[in-house]
Design a protein around this motif. Sequence first.
Motif, PDB file in Angstrom:
ATOM      1  N   PHE A 267      15.612  16.414  59.924  1.00 41.42           N
ATOM      2  CA  PHE A 267      14.998  17.704  60.237  1.00 41.42           C
ATOM      3  C   PHE A 267      14.951  18.612  59.015  1.00 41.42           C
ATOM      4  N   SER A 268      16.074  18.736  58.316  1.00 41.14           N
ATOM      5  CA  SER A 268      16.160  19.636  57.161  1.00 41.14           C
ATOM      6  C   SER A 268      15.224  19.199  56.040  1.00 41.14           C
ATOM      7  N   LYS A 269      15.238  17.906  55.738  1.00 42.17           N
ATOM      8  CA  LYS A 269      14.356  17.394  54.689  1.00 42.17           C
ATOM      9  C   LYS A 269      12.890  17.452  55.125  1.00 42.17           C
ATOM     10  N   GLY A 270      12.659  17.355  56.444  1.00 43.04           N
ATOM     11  CA  GLY A 270      11.300  17.479  56.961  1.00 43.04           C
ATOM     12  C   GLY A 270      10.738  18.875  56.762  1.00 43.04           C
ATOM     13  N   ILE A 271      11.590  19.887  56.807  1.00 44.49           N
ATOM     14  CA  ILE A 271      11.149  21.266  56.556  1.00 44.49           C
ATOM     15  C   ILE A 271      10.585  21.387  55.134  1.00 44.49           C
TER      16      ILE A 271
ATOM     17  N   LEU B 286       9.391  15.254  62.737  1.00 42.05           N
ATOM     18  CA  LEU B 286       8.221  15.981  63.213  1.00 42.05           C
ATOM     19  C   LEU B 286       8.537  17.465  63.369  1.00 42.05           C
ATOM     20  N   ALA B 287       9.681  17.760  63.958  1.00 40.60           N
ATOM     21  CA  ALA B 287      10.085  19.160  64.130  1.00 40.60           C
ATOM     22  C   ALA B 287      10.239  19.847  62.784  1.00 40.60           C
ATOM     23  N   GLY B 288      10.842  19.164  61.812  1.00 39.44           N
ATOM     24  CA  GLY B 288      11.018  19.744  60.488  1.00 39.44           C
ATOM     25  C   GLY B 288       9.697  20.017  59.794  1.00 39.44           C
ATOM     26  N   ASN B 289       8.765  19.062  59.867  1.00 37.68           N
ATOM     27  CA  ASN B 289       7.447  19.263  59.255  1.00 37.68           C
ATOM     28  C   ASN B 289       6.712  20.444  59.871  1.00 37.68           C
ATOM     29  N   LEU B 290       6.832  20.601  61.196  1.00 42.84           N
ATOM     30  CA  LEU B 290       6.178  21.727  61.873  1.00 42.84           C
ATOM     31  C   LEU B 290       6.804  23.059  61.458  1.00 42.84           C
ATOM     32  N   VAL B 291       8.115  23.090  61.373  1.00 44.45           N
ATOM     33  CA  VAL B 291       8.791  24.331  60.979  1.00 44.45           C
ATOM     34  C   VAL B 291       8.423  24.699  59.545  1.00 44.45           C
ATOM     35  N   GLY B 292       8.461  23.723  58.638  1.00 42.39           N
ATOM     36  CA  GLY B 292       8.155  24.005  57.236  1.00 42.39           C
ATOM     37  C   GLY B 292       6.710  24.394  57.004  1.00 42.39           C
ATOM     38  N   GLY B 293       5.783  23.707  57.681  1.00 37.88           N
ATOM     39  CA  GLY B 293       4.363  23.971  57.446  1.00 37.88           C
ATOM     40  C   GLY B 293       3.815  25.142  58.216  1.00 37.88           C
ATOM     41  N   SER B 294       4.222  25.288  59.486  1.00 38.57           N
ATOM     42  CA  SER B 294       3.636  26.312  60.355  1.00 38.57           C
ATOM     43  C   SER B 294       4.517  27.537  60.508  1.00 38.57           C
TER      44      SER B 294
END
Length: 292
Positions: free
Chosen positions: A196-200, A269-277
């Motif tokens: 999650f963290s790295k996904g952000i 997926l959750a991390g990518n959404l938090v980081g991007g959106s």
Amino acid sequence: MSSKSRTGKKSRKSSIEGQDAATHESFALSREEKRDVEESLPPRVQVLHEIIRQQGKEELERSISALGWSSLAAGLSMGFSMLTRAVLNAHLPEAAGWFLVENLGYTIGFLIVILARQQLFTENTITAVLPLMTVPSLQHFGKLLRLWGVVLLGNLIGVGLFAYGVGHMQVIEEPVRESIIKLGLDVMHNTPWQMFSKGIVAGWLIATMVWLLPAARTSKVMIILLMTYLIGIGGFTHIIVGSTEILFLVFDGRMSSIGYIGEFALPTLAGNLVGGSAIFALISHAQVRSDD
């Protein structure tokens, strides 16, 4: 003070002002030069925001079939990030420094997808969100969920087909196969919280790339290479590229589908959404609104 002295001071002041005016006039630009200056200036942040918002608006209006085929193509293309990196890993010497060269392969799928204008889910975490942030409405929110659902599903089907094909169609040599397995196992060393963290960070970097591209002009390839290379060397988790590597493990019998979903896909997926959106798009939009 005598009138003669006052007159002398006035004349000197007038002379200085005249010299300043002459100097200013000597630096005056022609109409063509002014146009060159304007063209050389970077676009204002409002311009970048509007370009990306318009792109997102167009994507929200596309049909499900158009989004589906484009996202499927993007998923298949993204598989080359895994494959190119694995090929480099298999043929480079075993030394720490070669890791930096190996990760150049990570950028290949992104180059193909972005330059070919295919639908990549993590790009849509900013482009498709800005229209909703500009004009919040249930209609825009529904279109956003439709876009995200179709593109994410198409991307995952694409990378799944690529991973299965590479593993079962005898298109790679055994050293490359072992390298792909190693890449997947390295990703799975992360805990769900690390995913999650790295996904952000990965989502933030992809959103940054999308924001920079309209101003890049002739440097678009370098922007794509730089941003995605940072994701690769940083070991940051990306839902599409990472799914190619982890699904290869699933098809190879080294991991379960439940493990892929629970330990990798959902937290990443959750991390990518938090980081991007939730972070980059929201801050960028707030900046523009504050200027307005």
